[in-house]
Design a protein around this motif. Sequence first.
Motif, short mmCIF file in Angstrom:
data_model
loop_
_atom_site.label_atom_id
_atom_site.label_comp_id
_atom_site.label_asym_id
_atom_site.label_seq_id
_atom_site.Cartn_x
_atom_site.Cartn_y
_atom_site.Cartn_z
N ASN A 1 -12.74 -36.21 -22.27
CA ASN A 1 -13.89 -36.08 -23.18
C ASN A 1 -13.45 -36.11 -24.63
OD1 ASN A 1 -15.78 -35.96 -21.18
ND2 ASN A 1 -16.11 -33.77 -21.28
N ALA A 2 -12.38 -35.34 -24.92
CA ALA A 2 -11.92 -35.27 -26.31
C ALA A 2 -11.54 -36.66 -26.82
CB ALA A 2 -10.72 -34.33 -26.40
N LEU A 3 -10.92 -37.45 -25.95
CA LEU A 3 -10.52 -38.82 -26.35
C LEU A 3 -11.76 -39.72 -26.45
CD1 LEU A 3 -7.38 -39.12 -24.08
CD2 LEU A 3 -7.35 -39.06 -26.57
N LYS A 4 -12.66 -39.52 -25.49
CA LYS A 4 -13.85 -40.38 -25.39
C LYS A 4 -14.81 -40.18 -26.55
CE LYS A 4 -16.38 -39.54 -21.67
NZ LYS A 4 -16.90 -39.41 -20.31
N TYR A 5 -15.01 -38.91 -26.94
CA TYR A 5 -16.03 -38.61 -27.95
C TYR A 5 -15.46 -38.44 -29.35
CZ TYR A 5 -18.93 -37.95 -23.83
OH TYR A 5 -19.60 -38.15 -22.65
N SER A 6 -14.30 -39.07 -29.61
CA SER A 6 -13.76 -39.02 -30.98
C SER A 6 -13.22 -40.40 -31.34
CB SER A 6 -12.69 -37.93 -31.09
OG SER A 6 -11.64 -38.20 -30.21
N PRO A 7 -13.13 -40.71 -32.62
CA PRO A 7 -12.70 -42.05 -33.04
C PRO A 7 -11.31 -42.38 -32.51
CG PRO A 7 -13.45 -40.75 -34.91
CD PRO A 7 -13.42 -39.83 -33.76
N GLU A 8 -11.05 -43.68 -32.38
CA GLU A 8 -9.81 -44.10 -31.73
C GLU A 8 -8.54 -43.76 -32.51
OE1 GLU A 8 -10.19 -48.15 -30.46
OE2 GLU A 8 -11.68 -47.55 -28.95
N ASP A 9 -8.71 -43.44 -33.80
CA ASP A 9 -7.51 -43.12 -34.57
C ASP A 9 -7.40 -41.63 -34.89
OD1 ASP A 9 -9.70 -43.03 -36.10
OD2 ASP A 9 -8.93 -44.22 -37.78
N SER A 10 -8.26 -40.81 -34.24
CA SER A 10 -8.23 -39.37 -34.59
C SER A 10 -7.36 -38.59 -33.61
CB SER A 10 -9.64 -38.79 -34.64
OG SER A 10 -10.11 -38.64 -33.32
N LEU A 11 -6.92 -37.42 -34.07
CA LEU A 11 -5.96 -36.61 -33.31
C LEU A 11 -6.68 -35.69 -32.31
CD1 LEU A 11 -2.84 -36.15 -33.45
CD2 LEU A 11 -3.37 -34.10 -34.79
N VAL A 12 -6.06 -35.55 -31.12
CA VAL A 12 -6.56 -34.58 -30.13
C VAL A 12 -5.43 -33.59 -29.86
CG1 VAL A 12 -7.25 -34.28 -27.73
CG2 VAL A 12 -8.20 -36.18 -29.05
N LYS A 13 -5.74 -32.29 -30.09
CA LYS A 13 -4.68 -31.28 -29.93
C LYS A 13 -4.88 -30.52 -28.63
CE LYS A 13 -3.97 -30.31 -34.81
NZ LYS A 13 -4.19 -29.33 -35.85
N VAL A 14 -3.80 -30.44 -27.84
CA VAL A 14 -3.83 -29.67 -26.60
C VAL A 14 -2.82 -28.55 -26.76
CG1 VAL A 14 -3.48 -29.75 -24.10
CG2 VAL A 14 -4.37 -31.76 -25.29
N ARG A 15 -3.26 -27.30 -26.56
CA ARG A 15 -2.38 -26.16 -26.86
C ARG A 15 -2.45 -25.13 -25.74
NH1 ARG A 15 -4.07 -22.17 -31.04
NH2 ARG A 15 -2.31 -20.74 -31.22
N TRP A 16 -1.29 -24.79 -25.19
CA TRP A 16 -1.19 -23.77 -24.13
C TRP A 16 -0.52 -22.56 -24.76
CZ3 TRP A 16 -3.13 -22.22 -19.82
CH2 TRP A 16 -2.41 -21.49 -18.88
N HIS A 17 -1.26 -21.46 -24.88
CA HIS A 17 -0.69 -20.31 -25.59
C HIS A 17 -1.20 -18.99 -25.02
CE1 HIS A 17 -4.36 -19.62 -28.16
NE2 HIS A 17 -4.58 -20.82 -27.69
N LEU A 18 -0.57 -17.91 -25.49
CA LEU A 18 -0.86 -16.57 -24.96
C LEU A 18 -1.54 -15.74 -26.04
CD1 LEU A 18 -0.13 -14.65 -22.52
CD2 LEU A 18 1.87 -14.00 -23.84
N THR A 19 -2.62 -15.03 -25.67
CA THR A 19 -3.23 -14.08 -26.62
C THR A 19 -3.08 -12.69 -25.99
OG1 THR A 19 -5.42 -14.13 -25.67
CG2 THR A 19 -4.96 -15.80 -27.33
N GLN A 20 -3.69 -11.70 -26.63
CA GLN A 20 -3.52 -10.32 -26.14
C GLN A 20 -4.07 -10.14 -24.71
OE1 GLN A 20 -5.05 -7.58 -28.96
NE2 GLN A 20 -3.42 -6.14 -28.53
N ASN A 21 -5.20 -10.81 -24.44
CA ASN A 21 -5.86 -10.58 -23.14
C ASN A 21 -5.86 -11.78 -22.21
OD1 ASN A 21 -6.67 -7.98 -23.97
ND2 ASN A 21 -8.30 -8.94 -25.16
N ASP A 22 -5.48 -12.96 -22.69
CA ASP A 22 -5.61 -14.15 -21.87
C ASP A 22 -4.48 -15.15 -22.11
OD1 ASP A 22 -8.77 -13.89 -21.17
OD2 ASP A 22 -8.41 -13.38 -23.26
#
Length: 426
Positions: free
Chosen positions: A326-347
């Motif tokens: 979806n992120a790739l589909k619904y944004s312009p072909e030259d725009s950046l898509v950020k995917v981030r796997w991280h830890l917070t206090q509760n999740d």
Amino acid sequence: MGVWQKEVITGLLLFLAVSIVGAMSGLFMPLALVMALGILMRQLFQINRFERWIRSGGGAKYPKTTGIWEEIYYHVYRIKKNEKKRKKKLGKMVDQFRQSTEALPDAAVVLGANDEIEWANKAAREVFGLQQSDKGQRIPNLIRFPEFIRYLKSGNYTEPVILPSPVDHRITLAVRIIPYGAGLRLLLAQDVTQLKKMERMRKDFVANVSHELRTPLTVLKGYLETLQDMDDGRSPLLTTSFQQMQGQTERMQHLVDDLLLLTRLETQQKKTECINVPALLIQICKEAERLHGNASARIELTLETDIRIVGEEQELRSAFTNLLGNALKYSPEDSLVKVRWHLTQNDVVLDVEDRGEGIAMADIPRVTERFYRSEVKRTKKVGGTGLGLAIVKHVLMRHDAKLTITSELGKGSCFGCYFPLKRICS
Ligand code: ADP
């Protein structure tokens, strides 16, 4: 003249008489003593009579007397009468309440602080098989389904728990607990057999139709490919017709696949294992690069943690692929898509962020509904089934995770998948 004044004046007159007689006879002290004793005896007699009357329940008639004691009897009698009236009224109200709750079609059980049954209505006795003699018994000893005991212990009663009736397994109950008062809880159970039956029928229908459509679609697709191979390009109409037919059969195939996946998510037992999410994300990003042409330059994958979670790999793969797609589909072909796997206090969180068209405020709560596609005027047509985010939501639900959507029209969106820490594994 008030009774008190009368009492005081009588006392004074008596004292005066004793004083005069005492002065004349020189026997003032003995006379005063006799008078005081007389008054004391009279009061003791009155107190004794009053105590006997009140002990016997302060009944309808009070003893005949005069002066202040008559007043006391009258006031106590009035208070008792009013109290009796109020009790009668209250009793009537309680009776009416009991009768109405007895007549309720839903089962109702009042539970005490230690899960003991304080009261149950007729429907509760029927669907749970409770007896009048079960009063005071702890409910987990009588309704022994593990999911019910877990629900009772959890203290989180926002959603009902679905159980079969202990007396008739064909009856399905939605059981909910409502805390009230000091440590008391009301257990309500509603017969949802018909509702569940309809739901099952809907699921079966969608599953059967989707399954049955698979074969004809594959046949159609096969013939179309053959016809396209045979097309010599001499008729532009034929060529575009073939292309459109192929596009539409592919769309239908996606729809059928998504519907089947949703059915599986709704009906299948959860299988869980420890999933290496970072490795899965690397794989998904690579696949997206292959599928979406020049996507390699667009995806920025940040793995801030190597935490793994307990889950079902295939399901997580579908959910993450949908979000990235979806992120790739619904944004312009030259725009950046950020995917981030991280830890917070509760999740543990997966964020998928794009700088694309964004979603209108009013659409945000609806995009996870089945077949919902927000209407945005786009320069190019974007294909889709409207089932992707419904799949994401279902998968996350099965993983005790939450989906958050923050988005602004024209600026971009961020989809966050929040997995609770209890899912972490190694
Ligand atoms: P589909 O993409 O197949 O239409 P989805 O369920 O995946 O179905 O998405 C539902 C709708 O939500 C989409 O039609 C689109 O309007 C909107 N949407 C989803 N993801 C994004 C995104 N990253 N940016 C903007 N709109 C989005």
